[in-house]
Design a protein around this motif. Structure first.
Motif, PDB file in Angstrom:
ATOM      1  N   UNK A 121      46.164 -61.680  22.207  1.00  0.00           N
ATOM      2  CA  UNK A 121      46.552 -61.557  23.285  1.00  0.00           C
ATOM      3  C   UNK A 121      45.415 -60.401  24.583  1.00  0.00           C
ATOM      4  N   UNK A 122      45.076 -61.043  25.022  1.00  0.00           N
ATOM      5  CA  UNK A 122      44.391 -60.168  26.003  1.00  0.00           C
ATOM      6  C   UNK A 122      45.045 -59.236  27.026  1.00  0.00           C
ATOM      7  N   UNK A 123      45.963 -60.093  27.938  1.00  0.00           N
ATOM      8  CA  UNK A 123      46.564 -60.475  29.322  1.00  0.00           C
ATOM      9  C   UNK A 123      48.188 -59.453  28.872  1.00  0.00           C
ATOM     10  N   UNK A 124      47.668 -59.425  27.655  1.00  0.00           N
ATOM     11  CA  UNK A 124      49.267 -58.407  27.379  1.00  0.00           C
ATOM     12  C   UNK A 124      49.404 -56.729  27.251  1.00  0.00           C
ATOM     13  N   UNK A 125      50.195 -55.882  27.270  1.00  0.00           N
ATOM     14  CA  UNK A 125      50.202 -54.515  26.576  1.00  0.00           C
ATOM     15  C   UNK A 125      49.990 -54.626  25.403  1.00  0.00           C
ATOM     16  N   UNK A 126      49.412 -53.930  24.911  1.00  0.00           N
ATOM     17  CA  UNK A 126      49.811 -53.495  23.214  1.00  0.00           C
ATOM     18  C   UNK A 126      51.066 -52.810  22.499  1.00  0.00           C
ATOM     19  N   UNK A 127      51.780 -52.906  21.787  1.00  0.00           N
ATOM     20  CA  UNK A 127      52.939 -51.871  21.575  1.00  0.00           C
ATOM     21  C   UNK A 127      52.173 -50.928  20.626  1.00  0.00           C
ATOM     22  N   UNK A 128      52.470 -49.891  20.033  1.00  0.00           N
ATOM     23  CA  UNK A 128      52.217 -49.401  19.850  1.00  0.00           C
ATOM     24  C   UNK A 128      52.070 -49.328  17.725  1.00  0.00           C
ATOM     25  N   UNK A 129      52.866 -50.508  17.767  1.00  0.00           N
ATOM     26  CA  UNK A 129      52.396 -50.371  16.315  1.00  0.00           C
ATOM     27  C   UNK A 129      51.876 -51.732  16.649  1.00  0.00           C
ATOM     28  N   UNK A 130      51.261 -52.591  17.300  1.00  0.00           N
ATOM     29  CA  UNK A 130      49.772 -53.197  16.824  1.00  0.00           C
ATOM     30  C   UNK A 130      48.583 -52.270  17.863  1.00  0.00           C
ATOM     31  N   UNK A 131      48.895 -51.180  17.710  1.00  0.00           N
ATOM     32  CA  UNK A 131      47.036 -50.559  18.235  1.00  0.00           C
ATOM     33  C   UNK A 131      47.034 -50.387  16.786  1.00  0.00           C
ATOM     34  N   UNK A 132      48.568 -49.488  16.125  1.00  0.00           N
ATOM     35  CA  UNK A 132      48.407 -48.869  14.867  1.00  0.00           C
ATOM     36  C   UNK A 132      47.170 -50.020  13.736  1.00  0.00           C
ATOM     37  N   UNK A 133      47.865 -51.386  14.521  1.00  0.00           N
ATOM     38  CA  UNK A 133      47.650 -52.417  13.027  1.00  0.00           C
ATOM     39  C   UNK A 133      46.065 -53.074  13.355  1.00  0.00           C
ATOM     40  N   UNK A 134      45.631 -52.668  14.150  1.00  0.00           N
ATOM     41  CA  UNK A 134      44.205 -53.147  14.777  1.00  0.00           C
ATOM     42  C   UNK A 134      43.601 -51.501  14.446  1.00  0.00           C
ATOM     43  N   UNK A 135      43.553 -49.935  14.285  1.00  0.00           N
ATOM     44  CA  UNK A 135      42.948 -49.673  14.548  1.00  0.00           C
ATOM     45  C   UNK A 135      42.222 -50.086  12.787  1.00  0.00           C
ATOM     46  N   UNK A 136      43.643 -50.018  12.172  1.00  0.00           N
ATOM     47  CA  UNK A 136      44.055 -49.694  10.511  1.00  0.00           C
ATOM     48  C   UNK A 136      42.933 -51.130  10.118  1.00  0.00           C
ATOM     49  N   UNK A 137      42.828 -52.676  11.060  1.00  0.00           N
ATOM     50  CA  UNK A 137      41.728 -53.409  10.617  1.00  0.00           C
ATOM     51  C   UNK A 137      40.505 -53.206  11.010  1.00  0.00           C
ATOM     52  N   UNK A 138      40.429 -52.145  12.059  1.00  0.00           N
ATOM     53  CA  UNK A 138      38.786 -52.650  12.195  1.00  0.00           C
ATOM     54  C   UNK A 138      38.465 -50.911  11.062  1.00  0.00           C
ATOM     55  N   UNK A 139      39.400 -49.851  10.485  1.00  0.00           N
ATOM     56  CA  UNK A 139      38.854 -49.032   9.584  1.00  0.00           C
ATOM     57  C   UNK A 139      38.663 -49.519   8.138  1.00  0.00           C
ATOM     58  N   UNK A 140      39.161 -50.966   7.851  1.00  0.00           N
ATOM     59  CA  UNK A 140      39.091 -51.580   6.860  1.00  0.00           C
ATOM     60  C   UNK A 140      37.819 -52.772   7.197  1.00  0.00           C
ATOM     61  N   UNK A 141      37.267 -52.973   8.084  1.00  0.00           N
ATOM     62  CA  UNK A 141      36.596 -53.447   8.528  1.00  0.00           C
ATOM     63  C   UNK A 141      35.394 -52.950   8.565  1.00  0.00           C
ATOM     64  N   UNK A 142      35.367 -51.789   8.867  1.00  0.00           N
ATOM     65  CA  UNK A 142      34.025 -51.364   9.046  1.00  0.00           C
ATOM     66  C   UNK A 142      34.070 -50.767   7.231  1.00  0.00           C
ATOM     67  N   UNK A 143      34.806 -50.264   6.843  1.00  0.00           N
ATOM     68  CA  UNK A 143      34.281 -49.814   5.608  1.00  0.00           C
ATOM     69  C   UNK A 143      34.217 -50.577   4.282  1.00  0.00           C
ATOM     70  N   UNK A 144      34.411 -52.416   4.781  1.00  0.00           N
ATOM     71  CA  UNK A 144      33.760 -53.653   3.937  1.00  0.00           C
ATOM     72  C   UNK A 144      31.785 -53.983   5.243  1.00  0.00           C
TER      73      UNK A 144
END
Length: 141
Positions: free
Chosen positions: A108-131
């Motif tokens: 969601x673009x209208x809400x503030x991400x939790x620290x856990x969500x920040x961690x998850x999206x960074x992990x996903x971006x790392x995975x996608x970058x590696x792929x």
């Protein structure tokens, strides 16, 4: 007996009473502002998953109000930075997903991400970058 003309004493008494009432109203206003500012600090710090510094009990009322107002200002800056970072992460993830032909995660673009969500999206971006690095350039969109 006062050595004043009749009515002067009453006039002074009225002025002093008015000054006391105004002083009390100003004091109440400061206390109400402190309560509201502290509540805002609690709300923002909860939203940001962080802490804020409480005012010292020995401080003057004016110093307490100033302290909480500066805490609010700092927390709002932190919130804006987190919102900006979240938007950048969403964009980066979206670009990677488009290049890899994947569907981006719903964030969601209208809400503030939790620290856990920040961690998850960074992990996903790392995975996608590696792929992306493993996929030949010709097959990327």
């Amino acid at each position: 007996e006062w050595p004043l003309r009749p009515g002067v004493y009453d006039n002074f008494e009225g002025i002093l009473s008015q000054m006391i009432d105004e002083e009390q109203a100003m004091r109440d206003s400061y206390f109400n502002n402190i309560i509201k500012c502290r509540e805002e600090c609690v709300r923002l710090s909860s939203e940001l998953e962080t802490n804020f510094t409480e005012a010292d009990e020995d401080w003057t009322v004016i110093k307490k109000e100033k302290h909480f107002r500066s805490q609010i200002k700092q927390l709002l800056k932190e919130k804006q930075l987190k919102l900006k970072e979240a938007m950048e992460l969403r964009t980066k993830e979206g670009e990677l997903c488009v290049r890899l032909g994947r569907e981006p995660e719903y964030i969601p673009s209208d809400t503030l991400l939790s620290n856990e969500q920040f961690k998850e999206i960074n992990t996903r971006i790392g995975f996608l970058s590696a792929k992306k690095k493993k996929v030949p350039t010709a097959t990327l969109r």
